[in-house]
Write a protein that holds these residues in place. Sequence first.
Motif, PDB file in Angstrom:
ATOM      1  N   GLY A  66      -8.910   1.907   2.596  1.00  0.00           N
ATOM      2  CA  GLY A  66      -9.183   1.460   3.954  1.00  0.00           C
ATOM      3  C   GLY A  66     -10.006   2.427   4.771  1.00  0.00           C
ATOM      4  N   LEU A  73      -8.443  -2.438   1.429  1.00  0.00           N
ATOM      5  CA  LEU A  73      -7.168  -1.790   1.713  1.00  0.00           C
ATOM      6  C   LEU A  73      -6.086  -2.428   0.836  1.00  0.00           C
ATOM      7  N   ASP A  83      -3.444  -6.993  -1.294  1.00  0.00           N
ATOM      8  CA  ASP A  83      -4.400  -6.747  -0.216  1.00  0.00           C
ATOM      9  C   ASP A  83      -3.610  -6.717   1.088  1.00  0.00           C
ATOM     10  N   GLU A  85      -4.842  -5.756   4.106  1.00  0.00           N
ATOM     11  CA  GLU A  85      -5.798  -5.620   5.203  1.00  0.00           C
ATOM     12  C   GLU A  85      -5.219  -6.153   6.516  1.00  0.00           C
ATOM     13  N   LYS A  86      -4.469  -7.244   6.472  1.00  0.00           N
ATOM     14  CA  LYS A  86      -3.938  -7.803   7.716  1.00  0.00           C
ATOM     15  C   LYS A  86      -2.893  -6.881   8.350  1.00  0.00           C
ATOM     16  N   ARG A  88      -3.474  -3.567   8.577  1.00  0.00           N
ATOM     17  CA  ARG A  88      -4.254  -2.326   8.657  1.00  0.00           C
ATOM     18  C   ARG A  88      -3.644  -1.303   9.611  1.00  0.00           C
ATOM     19  N   LYS A  89      -3.070  -1.757  10.721  1.00  0.00           N
ATOM     20  CA  LYS A  89      -2.523  -0.800  11.682  1.00  0.00           C
ATOM     21  C   LYS A  89      -1.375   0.013  11.069  1.00  0.00           C
ATOM     22  N   TYR A  91      -1.131   0.323   7.343  1.00  0.00           N
ATOM     23  CA  TYR A  91      -1.556   0.873   6.059  1.00  0.00           C
ATOM     24  C   TYR A  91      -2.909   1.570   6.102  1.00  0.00           C
ATOM     25  N   GLY A  92      -3.676   1.336   7.142  1.00  0.00           N
ATOM     26  CA  GLY A  92      -4.978   1.964   7.260  1.00  0.00           C
ATOM     27  C   GLY A  92      -4.875   3.420   7.667  1.00  0.00           C
ATOM     28  N   HIS A  98       0.100   4.606   5.571  1.00  0.00           N
ATOM     29  CA  HIS A  98      -1.187   4.853   4.896  1.00  0.00           C
ATOM     30  C   HIS A  98      -0.997   5.604   3.584  1.00  0.00           C
ATOM     31  N   ALA A 101      -1.605   3.536   0.530  1.00  0.00           N
ATOM     32  CA  ALA A 101      -2.914   2.918   0.294  1.00  0.00           C
ATOM     33  C   ALA A 101      -3.591   3.496  -0.947  1.00  0.00           C
TER      34      ALA A 101
END
Length: 272
Positions: A66, A73, A83, A85-86, A88-89, A91-92, A98, A101
Amino acid sequence: MLGLVKKFSLLQCVMVFVAILAVWRPIWLKDLCREYIVPHLFARTVTKNTSGEVLFTLEELSKYTGANGSKGLYIAIMGTVYDVEKGRKHYGPGGSYHFFAGRDATTSFITGEFEQVTDELDDVLQLAPRDLLSVLQWKEFYDKEYKQMGKLVGRFYDNQGGETKYFDYVKAKIHEAREEQKSSERIKEEFPPCNTEWSADSGTRFWCTARSGGKERDWIGVPRKYFEVGRSDYRCACVHPDRLDSPNLKEFTNCDPQAEECMYKFDEATEN
């Protein structure tokens, strides 16, 4: 000409490219490079098995963190790639999860180890059976909330996407954990937990009712210490009068053996 190029090795293809560079039209050469040379030079390490399922190597998965320039991500749990990505806050970069990831760090969901990255973070056989069931709950959550992208080649899946011998051991341990859980539930029905409350002045109060332990029954029982096999600690259980001879039980000190309620101070005596 194109038919011959397809049969050439990469080195031969490059040699042909150089040889005709000075005499062929640039547009045709651009098409040749794009269609036959570049795909070989920059082939991805992601492959698919005969069922069309995407297989990731550890190296390829590590590119999905990510971060700027990454491919996406993704995280993996027990060899299944998702995935996220949704989310992200979370796992990013900068997110509380994170750490997960771009890798399979399954055991960290249980151990809480988010600092040191090792090759053993996906070794779930090191977990206790009850913890392995918690891992399955996490995996069920990701199965429901996030899209599965493929399988990670390693402990759980081989380079064809088939389950490994290691995975067979994991499934056997999961079966063992489920049987242990069923046994524990049966014991709690037979020896349901007491109601408890504590105060600094009077100590701990244990008492039994027909609903103590959260399940309705037609008897009340009396408080006893219940020792599970292989453990030195105990819990308070409400015991039916017909089961008071169980070797797993012990009376509370200074409590009436027939009373449905007991006041107990842990500093009154040293007990095992």
